[in-house]
Enzyme design. Sequence first.
Site, short mmCIF file in Angstrom:
data_model
loop_
_atom_site.label_atom_id
_atom_site.label_comp_id
_atom_site.label_asym_id
_atom_site.label_seq_id
_atom_site.Cartn_x
_atom_site.Cartn_y
_atom_site.Cartn_z
N GLY A 30 30.41 32.03 47.23
CA GLY A 30 31.46 31.04 47.02
C GLY A 30 30.84 29.74 46.58
O GLY A 30 29.64 29.52 46.78
N CYS B 248 24.95 35.58 49.48
CA CYS B 248 24.83 34.17 49.13
C CYS B 248 25.57 33.28 50.15
O CYS B 248 25.16 33.21 51.29
CB CYS B 248 25.34 33.96 47.71
SG CYS B 248 24.82 32.41 47.02
N TYR B 249 26.68 32.67 49.78
CA TYR B 249 27.45 31.87 50.75
C TYR B 249 27.80 32.71 51.97
O TYR B 249 27.75 32.24 53.11
CB TYR B 249 28.73 31.35 50.06
CG TYR B 249 29.66 30.58 50.98
CD1 TYR B 249 29.43 29.25 51.28
CD2 TYR B 249 30.77 31.21 51.55
CE1 TYR B 249 30.28 28.55 52.12
CE2 TYR B 249 31.63 30.51 52.39
CZ TYR B 249 31.37 29.18 52.68
OH TYR B 249 32.22 28.49 53.51
N HIS C 274 22.41 37.78 44.25
CA HIS C 274 23.65 38.49 43.94
C HIS C 274 23.38 39.94 43.50
O HIS C 274 23.02 40.16 42.35
CB HIS C 274 24.42 37.76 42.85
CG HIS C 274 25.03 36.49 43.32
ND1 HIS C 274 26.26 36.44 43.92
CD2 HIS C 274 24.55 35.23 43.32
CE1 HIS C 274 26.53 35.19 44.26
NE2 HIS C 274 25.51 34.44 43.92
N GLU D 89 25.48 42.15 42.88
CA GLU D 89 26.58 42.67 42.07
C GLU D 89 26.45 42.38 40.59
O GLU D 89 27.18 42.93 39.78
CB GLU D 89 27.92 42.13 42.60
CG GLU D 89 28.17 40.64 42.41
CD GLU D 89 27.55 39.76 43.50
OE1 GLU D 89 26.57 40.20 44.13
OE2 GLU D 89 28.02 38.63 43.70
N SER E 68 57.02 49.28 27.69
CA SER E 68 56.75 48.53 26.47
C SER E 68 55.92 49.35 25.49
O SER E 68 55.80 49.00 24.33
CB SER E 68 56.00 47.25 26.81
OG SER E 68 54.66 47.56 27.16
N GLY E 69 55.32 50.43 26.00
CA GLY E 69 54.44 51.22 25.15
C GLY E 69 52.99 50.76 25.23
O GLY E 69 52.10 51.40 24.69
N ASP F 152 49.42 49.54 30.20
CA ASP F 152 49.78 49.47 31.61
C ASP F 152 51.13 50.12 31.92
O ASP F 152 51.23 50.96 32.81
CB ASP F 152 49.79 48.02 32.10
CG ASP F 152 48.48 47.32 31.81
OD1 ASP F 152 47.49 48.03 31.56
OD2 ASP F 152 48.45 46.08 31.81
N SER G 59 52.74 52.20 30.11
CA SER G 59 52.72 53.63 29.74
C SER G 59 52.09 54.47 30.84
O SER G 59 52.59 55.53 31.21
CB SER G 59 51.91 53.85 28.46
OG SER G 59 52.51 53.15 27.40
N LYS H 49 41.52 47.28 34.61
CA LYS H 49 42.02 47.77 33.32
C LYS H 49 41.35 49.08 32.87
O LYS H 49 42.03 50.01 32.45
CB LYS H 49 41.79 46.68 32.27
CG LYS H 49 42.43 46.98 30.94
CD LYS H 49 43.87 46.58 30.97
CE LYS H 49 44.54 46.82 29.64
NZ LYS H 49 45.90 46.25 29.65
#
Length: 508
Positions: free
Chosen positions: A51, A78-79, A165, A167, A219-220, A223, A225, A364
Amino acid sequence: MIVILDFGSQYTQLIARRLRELEVFCEILPFSTPLAEIRRRNPTGLILSGGPSSVHAAKSPRPHGEILESGLPILGICYGMQLLVQMHGGKVAASKKREFGHARARLQGKDPLFAGLSRTLDVWMSHGDKALRLGNGFKVLAKTPSAPYAAIGDSKRKWYGVQFHPEVAHTPQGDKILRNFARRICGDKRRWNMKGFLDEAVRDIRRQVGDKKVLCALSGGVDSSVAAALIHKAIGKKLHCIFVDHGLLRRGDKERMNRIFKKGLGLNLKIDDASRIFLTRLKSVADPERKRKIIGRTFIEVFEKDAKRLGKIDFLAQGTLYPDVIESVSVHGPSVVIKSHHNVGGLPKRMRMKLVEPLRMLFKDEVRELGRELGLPEEVIGQHPFPGPGLAIRVLGSVTPEAVKTLQQADWIMQEELRNAGWYDKIWQAFAVLLPIKSVGVMGDARTYENAIALRMVGSRDGMTAHWIHLPYNLLGRISSRIVNEVRGVNRVVYDVNSKPPATIEWE
Ligand code: XMP
């Protein structure tokens, strides 16, 4: 699963991503989540994220002290590590100098957290505070030349801290550390993958919905779909989808909806051609935000009217993704509105329906993977993002049916050439924009005075930042000459070479 408490690091989402790549299920919760709420998820361990604050700052974010009594293994990053040290009777010093960037850490002794790693590690540091003295039970597991406590551990309590870190990609063996924490230290055995997620999601949807009906604004795009295909798999014809054609679609979009979703998947789908009303309301409107508002409002109106015909419906499906969920709980305040993107945001409140959000735990690219698992074709899964207001924000200035048609033709040519040249899949988003200016040209022996088309192609990870694509000149040339030759009313094509920031991806 592992619970990640978010203390506001820009990397928190990356921790979740890395764990999921390792097939470990995890969820990010706000740092202030009470232990009882955490326990409800049945976690095998906790990660305290990094953070931007200093543990010495008066308002620094702190977890409930009870998490230290939870008996759960903890990894502080870290934090998060400094918190762990401070809460456990150690001493953390505020340092004026931030340590930032690459460092080499040397392992001290042996610990399951570092099983299978080389003795020296390249790590990525980014911190201001520094641990000075450790509380009882902690041992030093790694040092760097400037950080005597680069990694610490209390193997009895299963509490660990790393100053760097794990990650980020700049800590090449970081994923092994995260895997060791999850698998060896927390004993998290469950393998989380798409096949398993799909089966579970189908069960959850059935349980939530029962024998009621679900409504979905399709909407096609990727997401909605994937959400629709998933809910359809769970409850079949009890899912009712509505596709509102606002007349601002690309060429081929509507036909594709029919072919893939209605005929192909057999969805209960109503395609409503409402282009007349949208285009009438947009007449002589040039301001981008007004266009968005008009489209958003009209969309809700048309959608509500269509929905009413279906009788009583209790649930509304939404393709909410994980980043939206985390943003709404994050420790950061809301960011400034540059564009009012979420034009269907008003739907659920107005319609007083309960939400079904089967993608709310996914990123996504996981949604894409799920779509493939569900058998959706690549032309749906791999498509570029397309904004809700459609071509209305790509016809600059006021929108007329003729302008939309001109733009559709130019855009189609560009898409076709990109696909043929194998470039479409390398690009995050590519589209044509119709500019509201005229310039002089010469065709045959005659003078022309016609519109210009701008081509916009960007690479991006999430749409928040973007760089322009260095498309080969000969391909640009081919697209340009085809547009000028084939599209009436266009005599010039220009290429947009701006990144975001300072430009946005769309022109409006
Ligand atoms: P900008 O132009 O803000 O776009 O850099 C970032 C991403 O968002 C899309 N976008 C929209 N999507 N409604 C949407 O659903 C909108 O009003 C809207 N405006 C921009 C844009 O296409 C890009 O992917």
